[in-house]
Enzyme design. Structure first.
Site, mmCIF file in Angstrom:
data_model
loop_
_atom_site.group_PDB
_atom_site.id
_atom_site.type_symbol
_atom_site.label_atom_id
_atom_site.label_comp_id
_atom_site.label_asym_id
_atom_site.label_seq_id
_atom_site.Cartn_x
_atom_site.Cartn_y
_atom_site.Cartn_z
ATOM 1 C CG MET A 180 30.468 49.225 42.030
ATOM 2 S SD MET A 180 29.426 50.099 43.228
ATOM 3 C CE MET A 180 29.191 48.859 44.480
ATOM 4 C CB SER A 204 31.472 43.311 42.440
ATOM 5 O OG SER A 204 30.684 44.019 43.373
ATOM 6 C CB THR A 205 28.211 46.147 40.308
ATOM 7 O OG1 THR A 205 28.440 46.549 41.656
ATOM 8 C CG2 THR A 205 26.932 46.764 39.778
ATOM 9 C CG ASP A 249 37.866 42.089 46.210
ATOM 10 O OD1 ASP A 249 39.002 41.853 46.661
ATOM 11 O OD2 ASP A 249 36.885 41.355 46.421
ATOM 12 C CG HIS A 256 32.060 41.791 45.858
ATOM 13 N ND1 HIS A 256 32.613 42.967 45.385
ATOM 14 C CD2 HIS A 256 33.121 41.006 46.205
ATOM 15 C CE1 HIS A 256 33.925 42.901 45.464
ATOM 16 N NE2 HIS A 256 34.255 41.718 45.940
#
Length: 386
Positions: A323, A202-203, A326, A230
């Protein structure tokens, strides 16, 4: 020019200063909306609300923000031009690029990441659409809070320090309370040889993925590689192109029903969950337009969980920077089925949410800096079981 400045509050020694957020957007509507959201959070304060990148560059030393939400398209000085100038004045500034979902803005956002931006966020086409505004609100606040945690300052030891001019405080080294981490449980790697590589991120993920796939050509050539990052539509299209250039192998957004083969990187397309399923003797991609999972779409857990029905325990999964949590539940299921999980370590992660959740759940066989993950994968897929 619309400018609103706030001074740092005087806090006692047990409190932390709120994150100081600078909002830079030429749209008075967007600027006001974001500012109201930030002002309503107990751990954030609007340090400045500015109309152009030039305003931000001129004001940054006085404002002394921790985080800047920076629009891409602005008059006088746009976001991509202002970015390096802001970082030159404050090296540890967290910058979140904001843009509408166009191909051009997606490409600019990727360029911004390479120039030092910490993350990006897509702005809705219209804030009148309630669901789009709600998602934008949730994602923006989460990004500010998660990324800002890296620079959150402990309250000064004395009131005199907190009253110092912002330009002086900008030169003060950031201090953090020491954090004691309990030893993290590490499992033995699976005795089964992995037959697929699954990656969730993600991030900070785009930068990490580009670095990683460039070093695992030997794995990609012999085994399928499936990635869930993401990311919204259009952005995943650009990311796939970056992964293809970095790996020198085919990489694209996955297509519903296509057969999974070695030598190819499959990326979950923005806005759709990616799963895998048996299709006779072969394995096929299954795209799902269901609701968000873990506030994400695509989400990592559906990919991880679906792979068990296909490859049982012959799975090696990697959870990279990001973040939230998940990938942790799906990772638990992979380990229970006999597979293995590797997590990126905290020091090399932009945000140690997803890999931290996997690490703290005790499901990881290794917790490694980003630079050590690729060599480990190459060895494991070559037959090393330790």
């Amino acid at each position: 020019m619309s400018v609103a400045l706030t001074s740092s509050p005087i806090l006692n020694s047990t409190q932390q200063e709120p994150l100081r957020v600078m909002v830079v957007d030429d749209s008075v509507v967007i600027r006001g909306l974001i500012s109201r959201w930030i002002a309503s959070e107990p751990d954030m304060v609007v340090a400045a609300s500015l109309r152009t990148g030039l305003d931000a560059v001129n004001q940054i030393e006085r404002v002394n923000p921790d985080v800047a939400v920076l629009d891409i398209e602005m008059p006088e000085l746009d976001g991509i031009s202002a970015l390096p100038l802001l970082l030159a004045k404050k090296r540890n500034l967290i910058i979140i690029m904001a843009s509408t979902l166009t191909r051009r803005n997606a490409e600019i956002s990727f360029k911004a990441l390479s120039l030092g931006a910490s993350d990006y966020i897509p702005k809705p086409e219209s804030t009148r659409e309630a669901s789009a505004a709600e998602i934008f609100h949730h994602d923006l606040i989460q990004k500010i809070r998660s990324l800002g945690a890296k620079v959150r300052r402990v309250a000064p030891a004395s009131p005199a320090s907190s009253l110092a001019p912002a330009s002086d405080r900008a030169r003060e080294p950031a201090t953090r309370a020491p954090v004691a981490h309990p030893p993290l449980l590490r499992r033995a790697f699976s005795a089964q040889a992995p037959r697929v590589l699954l990656i969730g991120s993600s991030t900070g993920g785009p930068q990490a993925l580009v670095a990683l796939v460039g070093e695992i050509g030997a794995v990609i050539d012999r085994f399928p590689v499936l990635i869930t990052q993401h990311m919204p539509p259009t952005f995943t299209t650009i990311l796939a192109e970056h992964l293809a250039r970095a790996s020198h192998r085919p990489a694209r957004e996955a297509v519903d029903g296509e057969i999974v083969k070695a030598g190819q990187i499959y990326l979950a397309p923005g806005g759709r969950h990616m799963r895998v399923a048996r299709h006779g003797a072969e394995v096929a991609i299954v795209l799902d337009d269901g609701p968000p999972i873990n506030f994400c779409k695509p989400a990592v857990d559906p990919l991880f969980a679906s792979a068990i029905d296909v490859w049982q325990g012959a799975i090696l999964a990697v959870v990279l920077t990001g973040m939230g949590s998940d990938g942790m539940r799906g990772g638990k299921e992979i380990v229970a089925a006999g597979g293995s999980v590797i997590a990126q370590d905290e020091a090399s992660s932009v945000v140690w949410g997803m890999p931290g959740a996997a690490a703290n759940a005790g499901i990881c066989a290794a917790i490694l800096p980003l630079g050590q993950i690729a060599p480990k994968l190459v060895r494991l897929f070559a037959g090393d079981r330790s």
